[in-house]
Scaffold this active site. Structure first.
Site, PDB file in Angstrom:
ATOM      1  N   SER A   5      28.359 -12.565  35.536  1.00 43.36           N
ATOM      2  CA  SER A   5      27.377 -12.253  36.574  1.00 43.36           C
ATOM      3  C   SER A   5      28.067 -12.222  37.931  1.00 43.36           C
ATOM      4  O   SER A   5      28.557 -13.248  38.423  1.00 43.36           O
ATOM      5  CB  SER A   5      26.277 -13.317  36.591  1.00 43.36           C
ATOM      6  OG  SER A   5      25.566 -13.222  37.802  1.00 43.36           O
ATOM      7  N   HIS A  30      26.963  -8.142  34.419  1.00 44.05           N
ATOM      8  CA  HIS A  30      25.581  -8.554  34.690  1.00 44.05           C
ATOM      9  C   HIS A  30      25.339  -8.515  36.196  1.00 44.05           C
ATOM     10  O   HIS A  30      26.029  -9.173  36.970  1.00 44.05           O
ATOM     11  CB  HIS A  30      25.378  -9.959  34.133  1.00 44.05           C
ATOM     12  CG  HIS A  30      23.971 -10.451  34.188  1.00 44.05           C
ATOM     13  ND1 HIS A  30      23.030 -10.159  33.224  1.00 44.05           N
ATOM     14  CD2 HIS A  30      23.336 -11.226  35.089  1.00 44.05           C
ATOM     15  CE1 HIS A  30      21.883 -10.738  33.531  1.00 44.05           C
ATOM     16  NE2 HIS A  30      22.036 -11.399  34.670  1.00 44.05           N
ATOM     17  N   ASP A  32      22.540  -9.062  39.094  1.00 41.83           N
ATOM     18  CA  ASP A  32      21.252  -9.683  39.412  1.00 41.83           C
ATOM     19  C   ASP A  32      20.655  -9.054  40.658  1.00 41.83           C
ATOM     20  O   ASP A  32      21.157  -9.268  41.760  1.00 41.83           O
ATOM     21  CB  ASP A  32      21.457 -11.184  39.651  1.00 41.83           C
ATOM     22  CG  ASP A  32      21.839 -11.911  38.381  1.00 41.83           C
ATOM     23  OD1 ASP A  32      21.043 -11.891  37.431  1.00 41.83           O
ATOM     24  OD2 ASP A  32      22.954 -12.486  38.328  1.00 41.83           O
ATOM     25  N   MET A  34      17.715  -9.006  43.250  1.00 44.23           N
ATOM     26  CA  MET A  34      16.639  -9.907  43.717  1.00 44.23           C
ATOM     27  C   MET A  34      16.023  -9.363  44.999  1.00 44.23           C
ATOM     28  O   MET A  34      16.736  -8.862  45.868  1.00 44.23           O
ATOM     29  CB  MET A  34      17.226 -11.289  44.010  1.00 44.23           C
ATOM     30  CG  MET A  34      17.974 -11.904  42.843  1.00 44.23           C
ATOM     31  SD  MET A  34      18.633 -13.495  43.312  1.00 44.23           S
ATOM     32  CE  MET A  34      19.563 -13.916  41.848  1.00 44.23           C
ATOM     33  N   HIS A  63      19.736  -6.978  35.771  1.00 39.31           N
ATOM     34  CA  HIS A  63      18.659  -7.955  35.609  1.00 39.31           C
ATOM     35  C   HIS A  63      17.791  -7.856  36.855  1.00 39.31           C
ATOM     36  O   HIS A  63      18.159  -8.353  37.909  1.00 39.31           O
ATOM     37  CB  HIS A  63      19.297  -9.344  35.440  1.00 39.31           C
ATOM     38  CG  HIS A  63      18.309 -10.456  35.348  1.00 39.31           C
ATOM     39  ND1 HIS A  63      18.689 -11.777  35.449  1.00 39.31           N
ATOM     40  CD2 HIS A  63      16.965 -10.457  35.159  1.00 39.31           C
ATOM     41  CE1 HIS A  63      17.613 -12.540  35.335  1.00 39.31           C
ATOM     42  NE2 HIS A  63      16.563 -11.777  35.168  1.00 39.31           N
ATOM     43  N   MET A  65      15.077  -8.848  39.157  1.00 40.26           N
ATOM     44  CA  MET A  65      14.162  -9.921  39.558  1.00 40.26           C
ATOM     45  C   MET A  65      13.415  -9.418  40.784  1.00 40.26           C
ATOM     46  O   MET A  65      13.566  -9.932  41.895  1.00 40.26           O
ATOM     47  CB  MET A  65      14.950 -11.201  39.856  1.00 40.26           C
ATOM     48  CG  MET A  65      15.435 -11.897  38.588  1.00 40.26           C
ATOM     49  SD  MET A  65      16.751 -13.066  38.910  1.00 40.26           S
ATOM     50  CE  MET A  65      18.160 -11.980  38.792  1.00 40.26           C
ATOM     51  N   MET A 134      15.996 -16.907  29.983  1.00 35.90           N
ATOM     52  CA  MET A 134      16.464 -17.566  31.205  1.00 35.90           C
ATOM     53  C   MET A 134      16.591 -19.062  30.913  1.00 35.90           C
ATOM     54  O   MET A 134      15.616 -19.719  30.565  1.00 35.90           O
ATOM     55  CB  MET A 134      15.458 -17.371  32.348  1.00 35.90           C
ATOM     56  CG  MET A 134      15.387 -15.973  32.939  1.00 35.90           C
ATOM     57  SD  MET A 134      16.949 -15.327  33.557  1.00 35.90           S
ATOM     58  CE  MET A 134      17.407 -16.555  34.781  1.00 35.90           C
ATOM     59  N   PHE A 140      19.051 -18.130  41.593  1.00 36.88           N
ATOM     60  CA  PHE A 140      20.318 -18.638  42.122  1.00 36.88           C
ATOM     61  C   PHE A 140      21.338 -18.875  41.014  1.00 36.88           C
ATOM     62  O   PHE A 140      20.966 -19.212  39.891  1.00 36.88           O
ATOM     63  CB  PHE A 140      20.093 -19.965  42.864  1.00 36.88           C
ATOM     64  CG  PHE A 140      19.087 -19.845  43.972  1.00 36.88           C
ATOM     65  CD1 PHE A 140      19.469 -19.381  45.229  1.00 36.88           C
ATOM     66  CD2 PHE A 140      17.753 -20.149  43.751  1.00 36.88           C
ATOM     67  CE1 PHE A 140      18.528 -19.235  46.240  1.00 36.88           C
ATOM     68  CE2 PHE A 140      16.798 -19.997  44.754  1.00 36.88           C
ATOM     69  CZ  PHE A 140      17.189 -19.543  46.009  1.00 36.88           C
ATOM     70  N   ASP A 172      20.920 -16.585  29.961  1.00 35.82           N
ATOM     71  CA  ASP A 172      21.356 -16.480  31.353  1.00 35.82           C
ATOM     72  C   ASP A 172      21.032 -17.751  32.142  1.00 35.82           C
ATOM     73  O   ASP A 172      19.869 -18.103  32.303  1.00 35.82           O
ATOM     74  CB  ASP A 172      20.622 -15.268  31.973  1.00 35.82           C
ATOM     75  CG  ASP A 172      21.053 -14.958  33.399  1.00 35.82           C
ATOM     76  OD1 ASP A 172      22.007 -15.583  33.892  1.00 35.82           O
ATOM     77  OD2 ASP A 172      20.423 -14.070  34.008  1.00 35.82           O
ATOM     78  N   GLY A 173      22.086 -18.408  32.636  1.00 36.62           N
ATOM     79  CA  GLY A 173      21.892 -19.534  33.538  1.00 36.62           C
ATOM     80  C   GLY A 173      22.529 -20.822  33.038  1.00 36.62           C
ATOM     81  O   GLY A 173      22.223 -21.303  31.953  1.00 36.62           O
TER      82      GLY A 173
HETATM   83  C1  DX5 Z   1      19.959 -16.412  38.101  1.00 35.40           C
HETATM   84  C2  DX5 Z   1      20.682 -15.227  37.585  1.00 35.40           C
HETATM   85  C3  DX5 Z   1      21.924 -15.501  36.827  1.00 35.40           C
HETATM   86  C4  DX5 Z   1      23.008 -16.221  37.600  1.00 35.40           C
HETATM   87  C5  DX5 Z   1      23.699 -17.116  36.618  1.00 35.40           C
HETATM   88  O1  DX5 Z   1      18.758 -15.987  38.612  1.00 35.40           O
HETATM   89  O2  DX5 Z   1      19.835 -14.491  36.719  1.00 35.40           O
HETATM   90  O3  DX5 Z   1      22.450 -14.317  36.241  1.00 35.40           O
HETATM   91  O4  DX5 Z   1      23.936 -15.389  38.213  1.00 35.40           O
HETATM   92  O5  DX5 Z   1      24.582 -17.919  37.304  1.00 35.40           O
HETATM   93  P1  DX5 Z   1      25.268 -19.191  36.648  1.00 35.40           P
HETATM   94  O6  DX5 Z   1      26.040 -18.718  35.452  1.00 35.40           O
HETATM   95  O7  DX5 Z   1      26.116 -19.718  37.745  1.00 35.40           O
HETATM   96  O8  DX5 Z   1      24.159 -20.135  36.252  1.00 35.40           O
HETATM   97 ZN    ZN Z   2      20.724 -12.780  35.620  1.00 32.01          ZN
END
Ligand code: DX5
Ligand code: ZN
Length: 213
Positions: A5, A30, A32, A34, A63, A65, A134, A140, A172-173
């Site tokens: 990511s 990946h 993200d 937002m 992804h 969001m 998730m 974050f 993810d996460g």
């Molecule tokens: C969070 C994101 C993730 C994030 C994961 O909202 O969807 O993709 O980048 O980060 P880590 O691997 O640091 O938890």
């Molecule tokens: Zn993500």
């Protein structure tokens, strides 16, 4: 499969970061997206993603969001998306938005937040290419893996089998080298990792993730 990511990448040095992703043969990248509305953070938009597209041939796993993702699907396709994952609570007509992604020739996924149930995707599952579990609350990087996600992954694996779906499970996460194995054992096909990959040993970390099985 591993999907680094880039939320945790060094944004002032994306050429170098992408060189490592290419060299390490990451399976997906990946990204993200937002909007500061669906989640309390703002990140990348289509024009930046279009620029990044020049740096690699690795598939872009977006992804989203964002609220009303249906309004931006075409733009993200033009920016170079290969896979688009959306959150059910962000779109009014989930099936229509999934169809739109697929009709534009991309793979489609649905993301399930920690507090959400997988039962709600029971019927649409056959139409999906992936389900994103998730394992932190979205918004974050660098948060701690929520342990009950492992049960959810196991249940989802069962449901996928029962429904005869081809959907892959992406998680993810909070995934690091030291908990990756149990996530895979629970049933994950694709691991997303941001803070567990980028930093001093990015290339080495990608390679180590790829060696776990
Ligand atoms: C969070 C994101 C993730 C994030 C994961 O909202 O969807 O993709 O980048 O980060 P880590 O691997 O640091 O938890
Ligand atoms: Zn993500």
């Amino acid at each position: 499969m591993i999907a680094p990511s880039i939320l945790s990448a060094d944004w002032t040095n994306m050429q170098e970061e992408f060189k490592k992703l290419n060299q390490g043969q990451a399976d997906y990248i990946h990204i993200d997206v937002m909007d500061g509305n669906f989640v309390p953070n703002i990140s990348f938009g289509p024009s930046l993603i279009k620029q990044l597209r020049k740096l690699t041939k690795i598939p872009f796993d977006l992804h989203l969001m964002i609220m009303k993702p249906e309004n931006y699907i075409e733009e993200f396709k033009k920016a170079g998306a290969d896979i688009i994952t959306i959150h059910p609570s962000a779109t009014l007509h989930l099936d229509r938005t999934i169809s739109l992604i697929k009709d534009l020739g991309m793979k489609a996924g649905i993301a399930i937040n920690p507090g959400e149930n997988i039962d709600s995707i029971k019927y649409i599952l056959k139409k999906l290419d992936l389900v994103l579990i998730m394992s932190v609350n979205p918004g974050f990087g660098g948060q701690k893996f929520i342990d009950y996600s492992l049960d959810k992954i196991r249940d989802l694996k069962e449901l996928i089998k029962e429904k005869n779906s081809k959907a892959l499970i992406e998680v993810d996460g909070g995934i690091k080298l030291d908990n990756a194995k149990e996530v895979i054992e629970a049933g994950a096909d694709i691991l997303v990792s941001g803070s567990g990959i980028f930093g001093e040993n990015t290339l080495e970390n990608i390679r180590k993730f790829k060696e776990i099985n």
